[in-house]
Scaffold this motif. Structure first.
Motif, short mmCIF file in Angstrom:
data_model
loop_
_atom_site.label_atom_id
_atom_site.label_comp_id
_atom_site.label_asym_id
_atom_site.label_seq_id
_atom_site.Cartn_x
_atom_site.Cartn_y
_atom_site.Cartn_z
N GLU A 61 -23.96 -46.25 -51.78
CA GLU A 61 -24.85 -46.19 -50.89
C GLU A 61 -24.51 -47.00 -49.57
OE1 GLU A 61 -25.53 -48.23 -53.85
OE2 GLU A 61 -25.41 -46.10 -54.93
N SER A 62 -23.72 -48.15 -49.57
CA SER A 62 -23.48 -49.01 -48.58
C SER A 62 -22.38 -48.20 -47.62
CB SER A 62 -22.80 -50.32 -49.01
OG SER A 62 -23.54 -50.93 -49.74
N ILE A 63 -21.38 -47.54 -48.21
CA ILE A 63 -20.40 -46.75 -47.57
C ILE A 63 -21.32 -45.81 -46.66
CG2 ILE A 63 -18.45 -45.10 -47.79
CD1 ILE A 63 -17.58 -46.72 -50.28
N GLU A 64 -22.08 -44.85 -47.58
CA GLU A 64 -22.98 -43.91 -46.90
C GLU A 64 -23.67 -44.43 -45.81
OE1 GLU A 64 -25.06 -42.12 -50.29
OE2 GLU A 64 -23.17 -41.46 -50.92
N ALA A 65 -24.37 -45.62 -45.61
CA ALA A 65 -25.03 -46.22 -44.63
C ALA A 65 -24.23 -46.48 -43.32
CB ALA A 65 -25.66 -47.34 -45.06
N ALA A 66 -22.78 -47.20 -43.80
CA ALA A 66 -22.08 -47.21 -42.74
C ALA A 66 -21.44 -46.22 -42.08
CB ALA A 66 -21.04 -48.16 -43.44
N VAL A 67 -21.05 -45.15 -42.73
CA VAL A 67 -20.70 -44.01 -42.11
C VAL A 67 -21.88 -43.16 -41.43
CG1 VAL A 67 -20.06 -41.35 -42.85
CG2 VAL A 67 -18.91 -43.10 -44.13
N ALA A 68 -23.14 -43.28 -41.91
CA ALA A 68 -24.26 -42.96 -40.88
C ALA A 68 -24.44 -43.52 -39.84
CB ALA A 68 -25.49 -42.72 -41.97
N ALA A 69 -24.20 -44.82 -39.88
CA ALA A 69 -24.18 -45.74 -38.57
C ALA A 69 -23.17 -45.34 -37.63
CB ALA A 69 -24.18 -47.11 -38.91
N THR A 70 -21.88 -44.90 -38.20
CA THR A 70 -20.78 -44.76 -37.33
C THR A 70 -20.98 -43.29 -36.79
OG1 THR A 70 -19.35 -46.13 -38.66
CG2 THR A 70 -18.31 -44.21 -37.40
N GLU A 71 -21.72 -42.38 -37.43
CA GLU A 71 -21.74 -40.99 -36.80
C GLU A 71 -22.60 -41.27 -35.43
OE1 GLU A 71 -22.30 -36.77 -36.56
OE2 GLU A 71 -20.99 -38.03 -37.59
N ALA A 72 -23.44 -42.07 -35.53
CA ALA A 72 -24.23 -42.04 -34.21
C ALA A 72 -23.44 -42.94 -33.22
CB ALA A 72 -25.69 -42.96 -34.49
N GLU A 73 -22.40 -43.53 -33.41
CA GLU A 73 -21.38 -44.04 -32.41
C GLU A 73 -20.12 -43.02 -32.09
OE1 GLU A 73 -19.98 -47.81 -33.74
OE2 GLU A 73 -22.04 -48.75 -33.67
N ASP A 76 -19.33 -41.83 -28.86
CA ASP A 76 -18.70 -42.77 -27.64
C ASP A 76 -17.40 -43.44 -28.26
OD1 ASP A 76 -21.25 -42.99 -26.57
OD2 ASP A 76 -21.99 -44.29 -27.92
N LEU A 77 -16.86 -43.37 -29.58
CA LEU A 77 -15.94 -43.55 -30.07
C LEU A 77 -14.63 -42.58 -29.52
CD1 LEU A 77 -16.33 -44.89 -33.78
CD2 LEU A 77 -15.81 -46.15 -31.87
N ILE A 78 -14.96 -41.18 -29.66
CA ILE A 78 -14.08 -40.54 -29.22
C ILE A 78 -14.09 -40.37 -27.59
CG2 ILE A 78 -13.96 -37.77 -28.99
CD1 ILE A 78 -15.25 -37.46 -31.94
N ALA A 79 -15.16 -40.42 -26.95
CA ALA A 79 -14.95 -40.64 -25.60
C ALA A 79 -13.97 -41.72 -25.10
CB ALA A 79 -16.40 -40.87 -24.65
N ALA A 80 -14.19 -43.05 -25.72
CA ALA A 80 -13.43 -44.17 -25.46
C ALA A 80 -11.79 -43.87 -25.74
CB ALA A 80 -13.74 -45.17 -26.06
N GLU A 81 -11.67 -43.00 -26.83
CA GLU A 81 -10.17 -42.83 -27.05
C GLU A 81 -9.54 -41.75 -26.32
OE1 GLU A 81 -6.70 -43.01 -29.40
OE2 GLU A 81 -8.58 -44.22 -29.46
N VAL A 82 -10.41 -40.79 -25.89
CA VAL A 82 -9.97 -39.76 -24.90
C VAL A 82 -9.52 -40.40 -23.44
CG1 VAL A 82 -10.52 -37.72 -23.41
CG2 VAL A 82 -11.14 -37.84 -26.10
N ALA A 83 -10.44 -41.36 -23.15
CA ALA A 83 -10.32 -42.06 -21.93
C ALA A 83 -9.03 -42.86 -22.04
CB ALA A 83 -11.30 -43.13 -21.38
N ARG A 84 -8.76 -43.65 -23.20
CA ARG A 84 -7.57 -44.20 -23.39
C ARG A 84 -6.32 -43.51 -23.21
NH1 ARG A 84 -3.99 -45.13 -26.95
NH2 ARG A 84 -4.53 -43.83 -28.57
N MET A 85 -6.40 -42.16 -23.86
CA MET A 85 -5.04 -41.34 -23.97
C MET A 85 -4.98 -40.95 -22.53
SD MET A 85 -5.12 -39.43 -27.42
CE MET A 85 -7.02 -38.62 -27.62
N LYS A 86 -6.05 -40.53 -21.82
CA LYS A 86 -5.97 -40.09 -20.41
C LYS A 86 -5.23 -41.14 -19.45
CE LYS A 86 -9.44 -36.61 -19.99
NZ LYS A 86 -10.80 -36.09 -19.29
N ALA A 87 -5.57 -42.30 -19.78
CA ALA A 87 -5.30 -43.57 -19.18
C ALA A 87 -3.62 -43.73 -19.12
CB ALA A 87 -6.00 -44.60 -19.23
N GLY A 88 -3.26 -43.36 -20.53
CA GLY A 88 -1.76 -43.53 -20.67
C GLY A 88 -0.88 -42.31 -20.37
N HIS A 89 -1.55 -41.15 -20.41
CA HIS A 89 -1.01 -39.86 -19.76
C HIS A 89 -0.89 -40.21 -18.11
CE1 HIS A 89 0.44 -35.98 -19.36
NE2 HIS A 89 -0.58 -35.63 -18.48
#
Length: 173
Positions: A61-73, A76-89
């Motif tokens: 139940e805790s894992i599922e709640a944490a995954v659900a909370a991460t789903e909302a973020e 933003d996580l993907i956008a931050a990672e893409v921005a990091r990769m673009k900056a490196g490129h």
């Protein structure tokens, strides 16, 4: 990353209906872009308050709640990672030098060293009469290289500035 952690999180994402987390974990764990999968796992672990390796030991139940909370973020996580990769490129592109530039520099340097150091030393040591390349030919080759390398860069920079100025005019397309 431990495959057990990934499989537990994928299953939890499936159960709670978190398609972004599920797809990121399924697609990127162990692949070329494993960093984003690690970011998602770290986010889930942070929400659980445990290190990533201890995620499987947590109540489902805790894992599922944490995954659900991460789903909302996740966007933003993907956008931050893409921005990091673009900056490196962009950093790598700024530092990129065409391969022929240092190759020609070393070649011309070797020709000058051959003409002014190697040939005279070999001639003096062995009594041989090895002819040196003409100084005029070396100067001409060096001048052509410098004109193409430095002059070409100057022309490209001027063309970029002209394009920027032309594009900045009011009413231009």
């Amino acid at each position: 990353m431990d495959p057990l952690v990934g499989s537990v999180l994928v299953e939890a994402a499936r159960k709670v209906g978190a398609p972004l987390v599920k797809s990121v974990l399924e697609r990127f764990l162990g692949g070329e872009a494993a960093d984003i999968g690690g970011v998602v796992i770290d986010s889930v672990a942070e929400k659980l308050g445990v290190p990533p390796g201890q995620i499987p030991a947590q109540p489902p139940e805790s894992i599922e709640a944490a995954v659900a909370a991460t789903e909302a973020e996740t966007p933003d996580l993907i956008a931050a990672e893409v921005a990091r990769m673009k900056a490196g490129h962009a950093f790598v592109q700024d530092k990129a030098t065409p391969a022929w530039v240092p190759a020609w520099q070393w070649f011309i340097m070797a020709l000058w060293a051959y003409s002014w150091v190697l040939v005279p030393v070999v001639n003096a040591a062995t009594g041989a009469v090895i002819e040196r390349p003409s100084i005029a030919d070396l100067i001409w080759l060096t001048t052509c290289y410098q004109v193409l390398n430095m002059g070409g860069n100057t022309v490209l920079r001027l063309a970029d500035k002209a394009r920027d100025l032309w594009g900045a005019r009011p009413g231009s397309a």
